[in-house]
Motif scaffolding. Sequence first.
Motif, mmCIF file in Angstrom:
data_model
loop_
_atom_site.group_PDB
_atom_site.id
_atom_site.type_symbol
_atom_site.label_atom_id
_atom_site.label_comp_id
_atom_site.label_asym_id
_atom_site.label_seq_id
_atom_site.Cartn_x
_atom_site.Cartn_y
_atom_site.Cartn_z
ATOM 1 N N LEU A 64 48.868 65.628 -13.265
ATOM 2 C CA LEU A 64 49.140 66.874 -13.478
ATOM 3 C C LEU A 64 48.714 67.168 -14.956
ATOM 4 C CD1 LEU A 64 49.536 69.919 -12.988
ATOM 5 C CD2 LEU A 64 51.951 69.333 -13.484
ATOM 6 N N LEU A 65 49.104 66.342 -15.885
ATOM 7 C CA LEU A 65 48.747 66.339 -17.269
ATOM 8 C C LEU A 65 47.102 66.327 -17.464
ATOM 9 C CD1 LEU A 65 51.384 64.171 -19.197
ATOM 10 C CD2 LEU A 65 51.627 66.678 -18.810
ATOM 11 N N THR A 66 46.536 65.465 -16.833
ATOM 12 C CA THR A 66 45.071 65.249 -16.927
ATOM 13 C C THR A 66 44.390 66.514 -16.371
ATOM 14 O OG1 THR A 66 45.358 63.093 -16.599
ATOM 15 C CG2 THR A 66 43.104 63.760 -16.380
ATOM 16 N N LYS A 67 44.913 67.068 -15.257
ATOM 17 C CA LYS A 67 44.302 68.305 -14.690
ATOM 18 C C LYS A 67 44.428 69.495 -15.520
ATOM 19 C CE LYS A 67 44.137 70.609 -10.278
ATOM 20 N NZ LYS A 67 44.733 70.696 -8.775
ATOM 21 N N ILE A 68 45.754 69.758 -16.446
ATOM 22 C CA ILE A 68 45.766 70.570 -17.071
ATOM 23 C C ILE A 68 44.788 70.577 -18.503
ATOM 24 C CG2 ILE A 68 47.498 71.721 -18.786
ATOM 25 C CD1 ILE A 68 49.645 71.419 -16.750
ATOM 26 N N ASP A 69 44.868 69.299 -18.904
ATOM 27 C CA ASP A 69 43.728 69.189 -19.890
ATOM 28 C C ASP A 69 42.395 69.142 -19.512
ATOM 29 O OD1 ASP A 69 45.304 68.344 -21.973
ATOM 30 O OD2 ASP A 69 45.316 66.001 -21.618
ATOM 31 N N ALA A 70 41.900 69.041 -18.381
ATOM 32 C CA ALA A 70 40.558 69.324 -17.952
ATOM 33 C C ALA A 70 40.264 70.782 -17.975
ATOM 34 C CB ALA A 70 40.148 68.557 -16.465
ATOM 35 N N ILE A 71 41.456 71.667 -17.365
ATOM 36 C CA ILE A 71 41.322 73.002 -17.252
ATOM 37 C C ILE A 71 40.882 73.722 -18.631
ATOM 38 C CG2 ILE A 71 42.433 75.146 -16.679
ATOM 39 C CD1 ILE A 71 43.566 73.669 -14.480
ATOM 40 N N LEU A 72 42.030 73.114 -19.748
ATOM 41 C CA LEU A 72 42.016 73.620 -21.068
ATOM 42 C C LEU A 72 40.825 72.992 -22.009
ATOM 43 C CD1 LEU A 72 45.798 73.250 -21.897
ATOM 44 C CD2 LEU A 72 44.436 75.439 -21.614
ATOM 45 N N ALA A 73 40.098 72.112 -21.563
ATOM 46 C CA ALA A 73 39.182 71.769 -22.228
ATOM 47 C C ALA A 73 37.822 72.665 -22.486
ATOM 48 C CB ALA A 73 38.398 70.381 -21.500
ATOM 49 N N LYS A 74 37.316 72.699 -23.358
ATOM 50 C CA LYS A 74 36.337 73.779 -23.890
ATOM 51 C C LYS A 74 34.854 73.321 -23.244
ATOM 52 C CE LYS A 74 38.381 75.028 -28.273
ATOM 53 N NZ LYS A 74 38.032 75.260 -29.796
ATOM 54 N N PRO A 75 34.230 74.140 -22.774
ATOM 55 C CA PRO A 75 33.152 73.528 -22.210
ATOM 56 C C PRO A 75 32.013 73.005 -23.042
ATOM 57 C CG PRO A 75 33.072 75.778 -22.209
ATOM 58 C CD PRO A 75 34.230 75.499 -22.440
ATOM 59 N N VAL A 76 31.225 72.185 -22.832
ATOM 60 C CA VAL A 76 30.473 71.356 -23.845
ATOM 61 C C VAL A 76 29.087 71.855 -23.558
ATOM 62 C CG1 VAL A 76 29.120 69.130 -24.324
ATOM 63 C CG2 VAL A 76 31.688 69.054 -23.635
ATOM 64 N N ARG A 77 28.520 72.374 -24.883
ATOM 65 C CA ARG A 77 27.468 73.121 -25.104
ATOM 66 C C ARG A 77 26.235 71.958 -25.152
ATOM 67 N NH1 ARG A 77 28.187 78.453 -28.337
ATOM 68 N NH2 ARG A 77 29.719 79.448 -27.009
ATOM 69 N N SER A 78 25.355 71.892 -24.156
ATOM 70 C CA SER A 78 24.042 70.964 -24.511
ATOM 71 C C SER A 78 23.281 71.755 -25.085
ATOM 72 C CB SER A 78 23.633 70.310 -23.178
ATOM 73 O OG SER A 78 23.117 71.620 -22.524
ATOM 74 N N LYS A 79 22.544 70.779 -25.909
ATOM 75 C CA LYS A 79 21.309 71.185 -26.878
ATOM 76 C C LYS A 79 20.148 71.004 -26.192
ATOM 77 C CE LYS A 79 23.925 70.555 -31.148
ATOM 78 N NZ LYS A 79 23.680 69.828 -32.530
ATOM 79 N N ALA A 80 19.947 70.645 -24.690
ATOM 80 C CA ALA A 80 18.812 70.405 -23.978
ATOM 81 C C ALA A 80 18.090 71.639 -23.846
ATOM 82 C CB ALA A 80 19.305 69.539 -22.752
ATOM 83 N N PRO A 81 16.849 71.715 -23.967
ATOM 84 C CA PRO A 81 16.144 72.675 -23.576
ATOM 85 C C PRO A 81 16.274 73.324 -22.090
ATOM 86 C CG PRO A 81 14.556 70.986 -23.775
ATOM 87 C CD PRO A 81 16.107 70.486 -24.147
ATOM 88 N N LEU A 82 16.020 74.619 -22.146
ATOM 89 C CA LEU A 82 16.297 75.171 -20.871
ATOM 90 C C LEU A 82 15.173 74.762 -19.811
ATOM 91 C CD1 LEU A 82 17.222 78.701 -21.585
ATOM 92 C CD2 LEU A 82 18.794 77.028 -20.963
ATOM 93 N N GLU A 83 13.956 74.420 -20.040
ATOM 94 C CA GLU A 83 12.897 74.146 -19.252
ATOM 95 C C GLU A 83 12.678 72.520 -19.663
ATOM 96 O OE1 GLU A 83 9.390 76.128 -19.596
ATOM 97 O OE2 GLU A 83 10.381 78.037 -19.648
#
Length: 88
Positions: A64-83
């Motif tokens: 449950l601790l791990t699941k809550i951490d995953a929910i609270l984690a900020k999404p990682v923004r990738s610097k990869a180009p869209l195309e």
Amino acid sequence: MFPGKPDRPYFESWLRRTRKQLAGSGRLSEIALILSRDDGRTLQDWSTYLREVLEKEVTPSLDLLTKIDAILAKPVRSKAPLETPPLF
């Protein structure tokens, strides 16, 4: 006497971090809603349980601790180009 070290240092640091993250208005309810969708318990049950965890009345499982951490984690923004550029 000097206060001793916490018995569960990971849990203590998790509590400090999670309390800060859930301090914002509605964050605890948001987490409870997400957990209630995944589990058969109601939103109110999860809200109550999370408050008990934050007040150290109960100790949750590591899963449950791990699941809550995953929910609270900020999404990682990738610097990869869209195309995707052509290979040749």
